[in-house]
Structures are given as C-alpha cells and as structure tokens.
Design a protein around this motif. Structure first.
Motif, short mmCIF file in Angstrom:
data_model
loop_
_atom_site.label_atom_id
_atom_site.label_comp_id
_atom_site.label_asym_id
_atom_site.label_seq_id
_atom_site.Cartn_x
_atom_site.Cartn_y
_atom_site.Cartn_z
N ASP A 247 0.74 -1.30 0.13
CA ASP A 247 -0.04 0.04 -0.19
C ASP A 247 0.95 1.33 0.04
O ASP A 247 2.05 1.21 0.06
CB ASP A 247 -1.00 -0.16 1.31
N ARG A 248 0.18 2.41 0.06
CA ARG A 248 0.96 3.76 -0.24
C ARG A 248 1.86 4.06 1.18
O ARG A 248 2.82 4.64 0.84
CB ARG A 248 -0.17 4.76 -0.29
N ALA A 249 1.64 3.39 2.38
CA ALA A 249 2.49 3.63 3.27
C ALA A 249 3.55 2.52 3.13
O ALA A 249 4.33 2.62 4.25
CB ALA A 249 1.52 3.33 4.57
N GLY A 250 3.61 1.73 2.38
CA GLY A 250 4.75 0.54 2.16
C GLY A 250 4.62 -0.53 3.08
O GLY A 250 5.33 -1.39 3.19
N ARG A 251 3.36 -0.83 3.46
CA ARG A 251 2.79 -1.93 4.27
C ARG A 251 2.77 -3.10 3.10
O ARG A 251 1.87 -2.91 2.10
CB ARG A 251 1.57 -1.81 5.04
N LEU A 252 3.08 -4.35 3.59
CA LEU A 252 2.76 -5.63 2.85
C LEU A 252 1.86 -6.55 3.71
O LEU A 252 2.10 -6.73 4.90
CB LEU A 252 3.86 -6.45 2.31
N GLN A 253 1.12 -7.25 2.88
CA GLN A 253 0.31 -8.39 3.67
C GLN A 253 0.76 -9.65 3.27
O GLN A 253 0.63 -10.23 2.11
CB GLN A 253 -1.29 -8.38 3.47
N ILE A 254 1.87 -10.28 3.91
CA ILE A 254 2.50 -11.31 3.56
C ILE A 254 1.46 -12.55 3.48
O ILE A 254 1.01 -12.67 4.74
CB ILE A 254 3.91 -11.57 4.12
N PRO A 255 1.37 -13.47 2.70
CA PRO A 255 0.65 -14.69 2.86
C PRO A 255 0.96 -15.43 4.13
O PRO A 255 2.11 -15.68 4.38
CB PRO A 255 0.83 -15.40 1.65
N ARG A 256 0.00 -15.65 4.86
CA ARG A 256 0.16 -16.48 6.24
C ARG A 256 0.98 -17.65 6.27
O ARG A 256 1.87 -17.91 7.14
CB ARG A 256 -1.37 -16.82 6.89
N HIS A 257 0.85 -18.52 5.12
CA HIS A 257 1.95 -19.86 5.08
C HIS A 257 3.28 -19.37 5.18
O HIS A 257 3.96 -20.30 5.77
CB HIS A 257 1.42 -20.49 3.85
N HIS A 258 3.26 -18.15 4.37
CA HIS A 258 5.01 -17.88 4.20
C HIS A 258 5.29 -17.63 5.78
O HIS A 258 6.69 -17.69 6.15
CB HIS A 258 5.03 -16.69 3.41
N LEU A 259 4.60 -16.76 6.32
CA LEU A 259 4.75 -16.23 7.92
C LEU A 259 5.07 -17.39 8.55
O LEU A 259 5.94 -17.48 9.50
CB LEU A 259 3.72 -15.43 8.20
N GLU A 260 4.38 -18.52 8.62
CA GLU A 260 4.48 -19.79 9.39
C GLU A 260 5.60 -20.56 9.21
O GLU A 260 6.19 -20.98 10.03
CB GLU A 260 2.98 -20.38 9.49
N GLU A 261 5.64 -20.76 7.89
CA GLU A 261 6.89 -21.54 7.55
C GLU A 261 8.31 -20.98 7.85
O GLU A 261 9.28 -21.55 8.13
CB GLU A 261 7.12 -21.59 6.04
N LEU A 262 8.38 -19.51 7.73
CA LEU A 262 9.52 -18.91 8.08
C LEU A 262 9.96 -18.31 9.56
O LEU A 262 10.81 -17.87 10.10
CB LEU A 262 9.95 -17.71 7.26
N GLY A 263 8.62 -18.50 10.25
CA GLY A 263 8.69 -18.07 11.79
C GLY A 263 8.59 -16.44 11.89
O GLY A 263 9.25 -16.09 12.76
N LEU A 264 7.85 -15.98 10.80
CA LEU A 264 7.97 -14.47 10.90
C LEU A 264 6.83 -13.83 11.77
O LEU A 264 5.65 -14.24 11.59
CB LEU A 264 7.96 -13.75 9.30
N ARG A 265 7.00 -13.34 12.81
CA ARG A 265 6.12 -12.58 13.73
C ARG A 265 6.68 -11.48 14.56
O ARG A 265 7.67 -11.15 14.64
CB ARG A 265 5.70 -13.52 14.62
N ASP A 266 5.64 -10.28 14.74
CA ASP A 266 6.16 -9.37 15.71
C ASP A 266 7.26 -8.39 14.93
O ASP A 266 6.65 -7.28 14.06
CB ASP A 266 6.63 -9.55 17.06
#
Length: 288
Positions: A247-266
């Motif tokens: 979006d215009r603020a530079g925010r991304l909505q990374i698909p949940r399965h990528h977040l879970e697979e890579l342990g990305l949070r917070d």
C-alpha cells in the motif's frame, strides 16, 4: 489510461450501540476498462462491503472511490439511483433475486430497460441478443420455473447486463452450479463481456473462475493483500504469478503460510540484497 474503478484507502466501519466493526481498513483497488477480476477472501474479509460500496448501496467511512468517473462518496439519492441504473449491473448469488417469476425470459430482460438506457436496437431486440449470446435463444418464451438452475443464472446475467453497464458486479455467480454448467456459463459470460466492452468484478470461492478473469485479488483483513495473474502453459495448465500488494504506506500483507513457514512474527529483519530486499526472522541475528 483512465481507470474504470479507482478505490484508494477505503475504510468502512459498521457501528451499533455497543460495537464497532471495521470491515475495510485502507483497501486499494483499480480496474481498467473492460478488465475482469475475481475477488477472493475468507468470510468477514470485507468482500461484501466492497461490493456494496461499488454498487452505490453504501458509502465508505473514509477513502476515495470512483467508478466510470462517478465519485461514489459525493452522490445524493437521485444520483445513486441513476448510477445503479446506467453504470453498474448487479448479479446476486441466488438467481431468483434477479428474476420476475411471472414473466418470460424475454420480458424479464426488458424490465430494467423500461427505466434505463436500454439499447439502440430497442428493448425486444436488445433482450433477444443478450439471451442468444448466453445460450437462451430457444428459451425466450419460458418463465423461470420452466428453466434449469443454470439457465436461470444465465437469465439473471442477461438482466444484470440489460442496460449495457460499464461494470458488472457478480456475487458468487457460480455457487449453485455443477462443474460442467459452471464452465460453460463462464466461457459465454467472458465472451459477452468482451463484446460489450464491459468490466467485471466477481466475488468467488470457485477456483474455476481463475481461467476466465484477468486477475484474482485476495482480500485479507479489509485490505487487498495479493494479486495473481494466470497464464496458460503449453501443457494446458494454468501457471500462477502471485504478487504481494504494497500500500501507499509501504505495508505488505505477506501470505500467512509464508509467515508460518519462516517463523515471521512481531518484528523482522530486513536486508538489502542487490536490487531486492530479504526478510528474515528476528532471531536470525544482526549479521545474517
């Protein structure tokens, strides 16, 4: 190129005496003239709210949205009625909502023309042409109770397109159809939209629709999250090219399965690598 649909930063909040529900949280969406897209997302993601705003039924709480040059945030009641009559056509999930059961197929399609723009060839000729294009040329004198479920859905589509709208909005257009019936209907609709030079936004859970649209937009938590374009491979299979929307603020909505697979949070680490960025878990270390 002038966009058919321009929505930026759409916010919509439903308020009751005790509760506020944020249905859209800064959603962006653009559609070119004669382009078709499918909108996918879980229940509660904001799909229905978006469709209601584009149909001129609800106003967003904040943001900007134009369809065919009409500012949907500034229209009064009479302008909204004119917009719904001439600019957009709406196809409900249940075909019966669109139909007049006591009228024939030909008469059903003529009804919205009585108050709308109609066509240059006259209501009867225009209605016949739409019905023939949707495979109902031999059913012109049949009432809805004498048509199959698939035929009634085709009739509902003809009614939604009766006044030659610039934009067709369709809510789960294939939800009640079997596979073969669905494929035939989508193929005929795609061809008709090209002939009419009309755009379309369709809410769907049906993966078959991917083959008949230009893009699939995934909505998560009231924002557009990913965009997928499908290209047919030489083998006949569709190959997906999925993009994450920023979006215009530079925010991304990374698909949940990528977040879970890579342990990305917070919190995450971002590293510049050549012409791109690398996103790493916080525990990867500062030197990773």
């Amino acid at each position: 190129m002038t966009q058919l649909v321009e929505a930026e930063g759409l916010v919509h909040i439903y308020k009751t005496a005790e509760l506020e529900v944020v249905a859209l949280q800064g959603l962006d969406l653009h559609l070119e003239p004669a382009e078709t897209i499918a909108i996918a997302g879980r229940s509660g993601s904001g799909k229905t709210t978006l469709m209601n705003i584009l149909a001129g039924v609800e106003r967003p709480s904040a943001g900007r949205v134009q369809v065919g040059g009409h500012d949907l945030t500034r229209m009064d009641g009479s302008e909204q009625e004119e917009y719904r009559r001439r600019v957009v056509g709406y196809l409900w999930q249940h075909a019966q909502v669109n139909l007049w059961p006591e009228l024939t197929a030909l008469e059903n399609v003529q009804v919205p023309m009585l108050a709308g723009a109609g066509g240059h060839r006259g209501p009867a000729a225009q209605s016949r042409r739409l019905l023939e294009a949707l495979g109902l040329g031999s059913r012109l004198s049949h009432r809805p109770d004498r048509l199959s479920g698939g035929e009634n859905q085709r009739l509902a589509m003809a009614i939604a397109l009766a006044n030659g709208p610039q934009l067709l909005l369709a809510d789960e257009p294939t939800a009640e159809l079997d596979g073969a019936t669905c494929r035939g209907l989508l193929a005929d609709l795609a061809q008709l939209l090209r002939e009419l030079n009309a755009g379309a936004i369709m809410v769907t859970h049906d993966r078959q629709l991917e083959r008949y649209v230009d893009r699939v937009i995934q909505i998560r938590d009231g924002r557009t999250a990913t965009e997928t374009r499908y290209v047919e491979h030489a083998s006949g299979h569709l190959v997906a090219d999925e993009l994450v929307i920023m979006d215009r603020a530079g925010r991304l909505q990374i698909p949940r399965h990528h977040l879970e697979e890579l342990g990305l949070r917070d919190r995450v680490r971002i590293r510049r690598e050549g012409e791109g960025l690398r996103i790493l878990p916080l525990d990867a270390g500062a030197d990773a």
